[in-house]
Design a protein around this motif. Sequence first.
Motif, PDB file in Angstrom:
ATOM      1  N   ARG A 200       0.839  -1.197   0.000  1.00 41.66           N
ATOM      2  CA  ARG A 200       0.000   0.000   0.000  1.00 41.66           C
ATOM      3  C   ARG A 200       0.875   1.248   0.000  1.00 41.66           C
ATOM      4  O   ARG A 200       2.029   1.217   0.419  1.00 41.66           O
ATOM      5  CB  ARG A 200      -0.923   0.012   1.221  1.00 41.66           C
ATOM      6  CG  ARG A 200      -1.999  -1.073   1.206  1.00 41.66           C
ATOM      7  CD  ARG A 200      -2.943  -0.910   2.388  1.00 41.66           C
ATOM      8  NE  ARG A 200      -2.257  -1.169   3.647  1.00 41.66           N
ATOM      9  CZ  ARG A 200      -2.187  -2.378   4.223  1.00 41.66           C
ATOM     10  NH1 ARG A 200      -2.746  -3.434   3.639  1.00 41.66           N
ATOM     11  NH2 ARG A 200      -1.558  -2.533   5.357  1.00 41.66           N
ATOM     12  N   GLY A 201       0.284   2.355  -0.450  1.00 46.08           N
ATOM     13  CA  GLY A 201       0.966   3.639  -0.403  1.00 46.08           C
ATOM     14  C   GLY A 201       1.657   3.985  -1.714  1.00 46.08           C
ATOM     15  O   GLY A 201       1.727   3.184  -2.642  1.00 46.08           O
ATOM     16  N   GLU A 202       2.200   5.203  -1.768  1.00 47.76           N
ATOM     17  CA  GLU A 202       2.788   5.706  -3.007  1.00 47.76           C
ATOM     18  C   GLU A 202       4.033   4.935  -3.420  1.00 47.76           C
ATOM     19  O   GLU A 202       4.329   4.823  -4.615  1.00 47.76           O
ATOM     20  CB  GLU A 202       3.143   7.188  -2.847  1.00 47.76           C
ATOM     21  CG  GLU A 202       1.938   8.101  -2.707  1.00 47.76           C
ATOM     22  CD  GLU A 202       2.340   9.561  -2.618  1.00 47.76           C
ATOM     23  OE1 GLU A 202       3.517   9.866  -2.901  1.00 47.76           O
ATOM     24  OE2 GLU A 202       1.486  10.384  -2.262  1.00 47.76           O
ATOM     25  N   ALA A 203       4.788   4.405  -2.463  1.00 43.05           N
ATOM     26  CA  ALA A 203       6.043   3.716  -2.785  1.00 43.05           C
ATOM     27  C   ALA A 203       5.813   2.221  -2.990  1.00 43.05           C
ATOM     28  O   ALA A 203       5.991   1.700  -4.100  1.00 43.05           O
ATOM     29  CB  ALA A 203       7.067   3.958  -1.684  1.00 43.05           C
TER      30      ALA A 203
ATOM     31  N   ASP B  90       4.516   9.724   8.181  1.00 45.74           N
ATOM     32  CA  ASP B  90       5.007   9.177   6.914  1.00 45.74           C
ATOM     33  C   ASP B  90       4.134   7.998   6.498  1.00 45.74           C
ATOM     34  O   ASP B  90       4.269   6.893   7.027  1.00 45.74           O
ATOM     35  CB  ASP B  90       6.463   8.731   7.068  1.00 45.74           C
ATOM     36  CG  ASP B  90       7.091   8.280   5.751  1.00 45.74           C
ATOM     37  OD1 ASP B  90       6.352   8.141   4.760  1.00 45.74           O
ATOM     38  OD2 ASP B  90       8.316   8.063   5.730  1.00 45.74           O
ATOM     39  N   GLY B  91       3.245   8.230   5.527  1.00 45.56           N
ATOM     40  CA  GLY B  91       2.411   7.153   5.023  1.00 45.56           C
ATOM     41  C   GLY B  91       3.011   6.451   3.828  1.00 45.56           C
ATOM     42  O   GLY B  91       2.437   5.495   3.312  1.00 45.56           O
ATOM     43  N   THR B  92       4.189   6.904   3.389  1.00 46.48           N
ATOM     44  CA  THR B  92       4.837   6.321   2.217  1.00 46.48           C
ATOM     45  C   THR B  92       5.755   5.175   2.609  1.00 46.48           C
ATOM     46  O   THR B  92       5.699   4.085   2.036  1.00 46.48           O
ATOM     47  CB  THR B  92       5.630   7.406   1.460  1.00 46.48           C
ATOM     48  OG1 THR B  92       4.735   8.457   1.095  1.00 46.48           O
ATOM     49  CG2 THR B  92       6.287   6.842   0.215  1.00 46.48           C
ATOM     50  N   CYS B  93       6.633   5.432   3.577  1.00 47.01           N
ATOM     51  CA  CYS B  93       7.514   4.403   4.145  1.00 47.01           C
ATOM     52  C   CYS B  93       7.280   4.400   5.655  1.00 47.01           C
ATOM     53  O   CYS B  93       7.986   5.080   6.398  1.00 47.01           O
ATOM     54  CB  CYS B  93       8.980   4.696   3.822  1.00 47.01           C
ATOM     55  SG  CYS B  93       9.369   4.628   2.065  1.00 47.01           S
TER      56      CYS B  93
ATOM     57  N   GLN C  68       6.956  14.065  11.289  1.00 45.07           N
ATOM     58  CA  GLN C  68       7.705  14.007  10.033  1.00 45.07           C
ATOM     59  C   GLN C  68       6.913  13.316   8.922  1.00 45.07           C
ATOM     60  O   GLN C  68       6.502  12.172   9.063  1.00 45.07           O
ATOM     61  CB  GLN C  68       9.022  13.269  10.244  1.00 45.07           C
ATOM     62  CG  GLN C  68       9.920  13.198   9.016  1.00 45.07           C
ATOM     63  CD  GLN C  68      10.377  14.563   8.563  1.00 45.07           C
ATOM     64  OE1 GLN C  68      10.951  15.321   9.324  1.00 45.07           O
ATOM     65  NE2 GLN C  68      10.097  14.898   7.306  1.00 45.07           N
ATOM     66  N   ILE C  69       6.729  14.026   7.802  1.00 44.05           N
ATOM     67  CA  ILE C  69       6.149  13.423   6.618  1.00 44.05           C
ATOM     68  C   ILE C  69       7.274  12.797   5.795  1.00 44.05           C
ATOM     69  O   ILE C  69       8.450  12.856   6.193  1.00 44.05           O
ATOM     70  CB  ILE C  69       5.367  14.456   5.790  1.00 44.05           C
ATOM     71  CG1 ILE C  69       6.302  15.579   5.300  1.00 44.05           C
ATOM     72  CG2 ILE C  69       4.213  15.029   6.606  1.00 44.05           C
ATOM     73  CD1 ILE C  69       5.642  16.548   4.325  1.00 44.05           C
ATOM     74  N   HIS C  70       6.943  12.233   4.632  1.00 48.73           N
ATOM     75  CA  HIS C  70       7.956  11.547   3.840  1.00 48.73           C
ATOM     76  C   HIS C  70       8.688  12.544   2.948  1.00 48.73           C
ATOM     77  O   HIS C  70       8.315  12.783   1.793  1.00 48.73           O
ATOM     78  CB  HIS C  70       7.327  10.440   2.990  1.00 48.73           C
ATOM     79  CG  HIS C  70       8.355   9.539   2.373  1.00 48.73           C
ATOM     80  ND1 HIS C  70       9.065   8.627   3.106  1.00 48.73           N
ATOM     81  CD2 HIS C  70       8.807   9.442   1.096  1.00 48.73           C
ATOM     82  CE1 HIS C  70       9.910   7.987   2.315  1.00 48.73           C
ATOM     83  NE2 HIS C  70       9.770   8.470   1.081  1.00 48.73           N
TER      84      HIS C  70
END
Length: 305
Positions: A211-214, A258-261, A285-287
């Motif tokens: 899941r997520g952008e990465a 951080d929802g990406t990693c 902290q965001i990604h």
Amino acid sequence: MNYPADFYPSPAEVDQWCKELLARTEKISIQGELLDLSPLKEPFGNCPNTLVNRYVRFTAGDGRRTFYGYWQPALKTPAPLLINLPGYGGFMSLHPQLCDQNFHVLHISPLGFVTPEGARRELALPDGNWPVLPNTALGRPDNYEDWLSDCLLAIRWALGQPGTENRLSLFGTSQGGGGSLLLASLLGPDRVRCVCADLPFLTGFPSTGLRGEAYGLLKPVEDQVPPELFWRRLGFVDTLSHAHRLAMPVMLSGGGADGTCPASTVELLFARLPGTKQYTYLEEQIHTHSRSSMVLFGAWLHLYA
């Protein structure tokens, strides 16, 4: 019932994979040409570092693609070498603060995705993302083995530059952090003094649910490969598979926003690391690469690089 991690390679298989990738790359010659180009297209005052920084065009002896780096020499020599690796997007990074603290910095852009003229968008997928992660799962060229091989060649060039000490450390954010950990595993604690991996990608694939952008980049190709091959290929480039090889000092960070990693993946890796290690959890902290990243990098590098 099999779970994704059941298809992952064993530690002994990861050791052999590293040995073979190193051996293949060591047979390839590398030429680096310093280019007289500035990345600053608009005048922003004096910009003293641009007077000495140079793009590097790398050409490998096996006829593979040309790829680029950005060479940022230290204030005085001799100096240790820092290798900076890119996130998954198309950019190159400048680190004048580390050069002024007397480190040489080479930023590497593997696979030719980014040039001094900008990102080569014709190499991207239709959604605008780079294909290196899907290629890895699909077993296609220009995968993470090729990405890491490009980095190994560029590192060999950098270590041979005048005024460079045989003191090598690696750092990066997102893919740059995950890639730094994989390169440290390949080269080992005898050659790598320390690693800084900020919000590292390529960590704990099965735990993400893709899941997520990465990690979601894998979702469109998951059904194109038998699961035993899909997860085995990813297992070789999962930093968790390399934790037993990361005996050098390792700094990790995770972001609460951080929802990406996700920070949970970083915490899985931290628990497995065998040696001197630090994990910093940044609640807001965001990604993204941040000032916090640079403070953490600088402190760890001054301790161990």
